[in-house]
Design a protein around this motif. Structure first.
Motif, PDB file in Angstrom:
ATOM      1  N   ARG A 217       0.570  -1.091   0.028  1.00  0.00           N
ATOM      2  CA  ARG A 217      -0.564   0.004  -0.025  1.00  0.00           C
ATOM      3  C   ARG A 217       0.708   0.820  -0.048  1.00  0.00           C
ATOM      4  NH1 ARG A 217       0.193   2.818   4.601  1.00  0.00           N
ATOM      5  NH2 ARG A 217       0.567   1.184   6.594  1.00  0.00           N
ATOM      6  N   TRP A 218       0.288   2.156  -0.096  1.00  0.00           N
ATOM      7  CA  TRP A 218       1.197   3.896  -0.469  1.00  0.00           C
ATOM      8  C   TRP A 218       1.246   4.117   1.007  1.00  0.00           C
ATOM      9  CZ3 TRP A 218       3.457   5.775  -4.462  1.00  0.00           C
ATOM     10  CH2 TRP A 218       3.566   6.975  -3.790  1.00  0.00           C
ATOM     11  N   PRO A 219       2.840   4.143   1.456  1.00  0.00           N
ATOM     12  CA  PRO A 219       2.547   4.546   2.461  1.00  0.00           C
ATOM     13  C   PRO A 219       2.196   6.519   2.777  1.00  0.00           C
ATOM     14  CG  PRO A 219       4.287   4.370   2.010  1.00  0.00           C
ATOM     15  CD  PRO A 219       3.708   4.071   0.578  1.00  0.00           C
ATOM     16  N   LEU A 233      10.924   6.896  -3.770  1.00  0.00           N
ATOM     17  CA  LEU A 233      10.879   5.363  -3.258  1.00  0.00           C
ATOM     18  C   LEU A 233       9.273   4.462  -2.885  1.00  0.00           C
ATOM     19  CD1 LEU A 233      14.327   6.477  -0.154  1.00  0.00           C
ATOM     20  CD2 LEU A 233      14.297   5.016  -2.482  1.00  0.00           C
ATOM     21  N   ALA A 234       8.970   5.492  -2.669  1.00  0.00           N
ATOM     22  CA  ALA A 234       7.416   4.348  -2.348  1.00  0.00           C
ATOM     23  C   ALA A 234       6.848   4.540  -4.198  1.00  0.00           C
ATOM     24  CB  ALA A 234       6.787   5.250  -1.912  1.00  0.00           C
ATOM     25  N   LEU A 237       9.112   1.524  -5.428  1.00  0.00           N
ATOM     26  CA  LEU A 237       8.770  -0.032  -4.795  1.00  0.00           C
ATOM     27  C   LEU A 237       6.911  -0.085  -4.702  1.00  0.00           C
ATOM     28  CD1 LEU A 237      10.403   1.085  -1.257  1.00  0.00           C
ATOM     29  CD2 LEU A 237      10.996  -1.661  -2.788  1.00  0.00           C
ATOM     30  N   HIS A 238       6.291   0.914  -5.462  1.00  0.00           N
ATOM     31  CA  HIS A 238       4.824   0.709  -5.538  1.00  0.00           C
ATOM     32  C   HIS A 238       4.715  -0.367  -6.698  1.00  0.00           C
ATOM     33  CE1 HIS A 238       0.668   1.095  -5.929  1.00  0.00           C
ATOM     34  NE2 HIS A 238       0.052   1.017  -4.124  1.00  0.00           N
ATOM     35  N   ARG A 239       5.172  -0.387  -7.856  1.00  0.00           N
ATOM     36  CA  ARG A 239       5.364  -0.541  -8.918  1.00  0.00           C
ATOM     37  C   ARG A 239       5.435  -2.076  -9.278  1.00  0.00           C
ATOM     38  NH1 ARG A 239       6.291   5.017 -11.073  1.00  0.00           N
ATOM     39  NH2 ARG A 239       8.632   4.012 -11.382  1.00  0.00           N
ATOM     40  N   SER A 240       6.981  -2.470  -8.791  1.00  0.00           N
ATOM     41  CA  SER A 240       7.644  -3.269  -8.605  1.00  0.00           C
ATOM     42  C   SER A 240       8.399  -3.544  -6.965  1.00  0.00           C
ATOM     43  CB  SER A 240       8.610  -3.538  -9.955  1.00  0.00           C
ATOM     44  OG  SER A 240       9.489  -2.974 -10.013  1.00  0.00           O
ATOM     45  N   ALA A 241       9.240  -4.685  -7.195  1.00  0.00           N
ATOM     46  CA  ALA A 241      10.311  -5.244  -6.109  1.00  0.00           C
ATOM     47  C   ALA A 241      11.572  -5.083  -6.853  1.00  0.00           C
ATOM     48  CB  ALA A 241       9.632  -7.013  -6.459  1.00  0.00           C
ATOM     49  N   CYS A 268       5.841  -0.700   9.751  1.00  0.00           N
ATOM     50  CA  CYS A 268       4.585   0.415  10.138  1.00  0.00           C
ATOM     51  C   CYS A 268       3.410  -1.070   8.759  1.00  0.00           C
ATOM     52  CB  CYS A 268       4.493   1.438   9.234  1.00  0.00           C
ATOM     53  SG  CYS A 268       5.007   1.514   7.735  1.00  0.00           S
ATOM     54  N   GLY A 269       3.890  -2.065   8.421  1.00  0.00           N
ATOM     55  CA  GLY A 269       3.223  -2.894   7.784  1.00  0.00           C
ATOM     56  C   GLY A 269       2.849  -2.456   6.141  1.00  0.00           C
ATOM     57  N   ALA A 270       3.333  -1.569   6.209  1.00  0.00           N
ATOM     58  CA  ALA A 270       3.168  -0.951   4.062  1.00  0.00           C
ATOM     59  C   ALA A 270       4.223  -1.690   2.712  1.00  0.00           C
ATOM     60  CB  ALA A 270       3.693   0.346   4.082  1.00  0.00           C
ATOM     61  N   LEU A 271       5.085  -2.225   3.649  1.00  0.00           N
ATOM     62  CA  LEU A 271       6.186  -3.188   2.631  1.00  0.00           C
ATOM     63  C   LEU A 271       6.143  -4.979   3.085  1.00  0.00           C
ATOM     64  CD1 LEU A 271       8.447  -1.818   0.427  1.00  0.00           C
ATOM     65  CD2 LEU A 271       9.880  -2.424   2.648  1.00  0.00           C
ATOM     66  N   SER A 272       6.524  -5.354   2.469  1.00  0.00           N
ATOM     67  CA  SER A 272       6.213  -6.955   2.542  1.00  0.00           C
ATOM     68  C   SER A 272       7.868  -7.570   1.547  1.00  0.00           C
ATOM     69  CB  SER A 272       5.365  -7.511   2.647  1.00  0.00           C
ATOM     70  OG  SER A 272       4.797  -7.205   0.642  1.00  0.00           O
ATOM     71  N   VAL A 273       8.125  -8.955   2.316  1.00  0.00           N
ATOM     72  CA  VAL A 273       9.294  -9.106   0.855  1.00  0.00           C
ATOM     73  C   VAL A 273       8.092 -10.432  -0.084  1.00  0.00           C
ATOM     74  CG1 VAL A 273      11.012 -11.259   1.745  1.00  0.00           C
ATOM     75  CG2 VAL A 273      10.208  -9.297   3.413  1.00  0.00           C
TER      76      VAL A 273
END
Length: 312
Positions: A217-219, A233-234, A237-241, A268-273
């Motif tokens: 999600r967008w922070p 950076l957002a 990272l929102h478009r691709s890994a 904060c739970g916005a980013l994931s592996v």
């Protein structure tokens, strides 16, 4: 992997959560035999320090140097090898994480090795309950589902930021407060707060290595509208890994700042592996791979693959 986990002096409600956590360890190929402790050697002893049987079991297990998970400690104790502690109201996910780290220490990631308030946020990612997080006299309310952090004063929030990586923080499930009367009048976006705090300690955060990350999600960047680096950076990272190193090189931003951004958005739970995806190699029909018959026919007529006015 078969392990033996024994409990001593644990109340029934807590024992139910521990039992569920033991069953969930099957996801890590860990099969648990759980029973009441009778003094035998086992992989982990779980005790409740607020009961007499739990305190006795703790003393005996300590003398035998057995790994111990303690509940019912009012104040955070000094870290001791082989000794873990959780609040009696810790959610099942926290119990699973503690047991996994005790039983499979080599599987710990950089996130699981981080302590302090940042470590609390990382461990409680995805929690739907409000949490009260304490360090000495400083207390804040963490609301992961709402994306907010509440404090009774600005100085408390400044203390949390200054002690971001300090050990000694512990969390408990919070009863539903009356937000108008409970005194939690100072509120900030959790995303923005962690971004600022992680940047402050960018030089002390270990680099997140060997994994790719992507924003789910967008922070919330509303508290830093002029921070163009975070916006870039957002967007990426929102478009691709990306891995941290590749992202820093692509964006031409210092890797420590990129790393701090990733730590904050993870917490904060916005980013994931993102699990690596291995694509099957598609066969390419190149001239060198042409069947031998075609090559012989081409040579017979004086032609070569891909050259001259005549091409096959």
């Amino acid at each position: 992997m078969q392990v033996h986990i024994d409990v001593a002096g644990v109340p029934s409600e807590l024992e139910m959560r521990i039992s569920l956590a033991c069953r969930l360890l099957a996801a890590y190929q860990v099969q648990v035999d759980m029973q009441a402790w009778n003094g035998r050697l086992c992989d982990v002893v779980i005790v409740d320090m607020q009961s007499e049987p739990g305190r006795v079991a703790y003393e005996v297990a300590s003398r035998r140097s057995l790994p111990i998970l303690r509940f019912g400690i009012e104040e955070p104790a000094q870290a001791t090898p082989g000794m873990f502690q959780l609040d009696r109201h810790a959610p099942v996910a926290a119990v699973v994480r503690a047991l996994r780290e005790m039983l499979l220490p080599s599987a710990a990631t950089e996130e699981e090795a981080v302590s302090g308030f940042l470590g609390v946020c990382l461990r409680e990612t995805g929690c739907t309950s409000d949490l009260q997080v304490n360090h000495g006299q400083v207390s804040v309310m963490l609301r992961p589902a709402a994306g907010r952090i509440h404090a009774r004063s600005v100085s408390d929030l400044l203390a949390v930021e200054a002690w971001l990586l300090n050990p000694g923080w512990f969390s408990t499930l919070a009863s539903e407060p009356n937000w108008e009367d409970a005194g939690w009048h100072v509120s900030r976006s959790l995303d923005g707060f962690l971004l600022i705090a992680c940047r402050r300690f960018h030089g002390r955060l270990p680099i997140l290595e060997h994994r790719a990350f992507k924003l789910d999600r967008w922070p919330d960047l509303g508290s830093m509208p002029e921070d163009m680096d975070s916006l870039r950076l957002a967007a990426l990272l929102h478009r691709s890994a990306w891995t941290v190193r590749d992202l820093a090189q692509h964006a031409d931003i210092d890797i420590a700042w990129v790393n701090a951004f990733c730590w904050a958005t993870l917490a904060c739970g916005a980013l994931s592996v993102v699990e690596p995806v291995v694509l099957a190699a598609s066969p390419r029909q190149t001239h060198a791979q042409a069947p031998g018959m075609l090559q012989r026919i081409a040579r017979h007529f004086g032609m070569r693959f891909g050259h001259g006015p005549f091409r096959v």
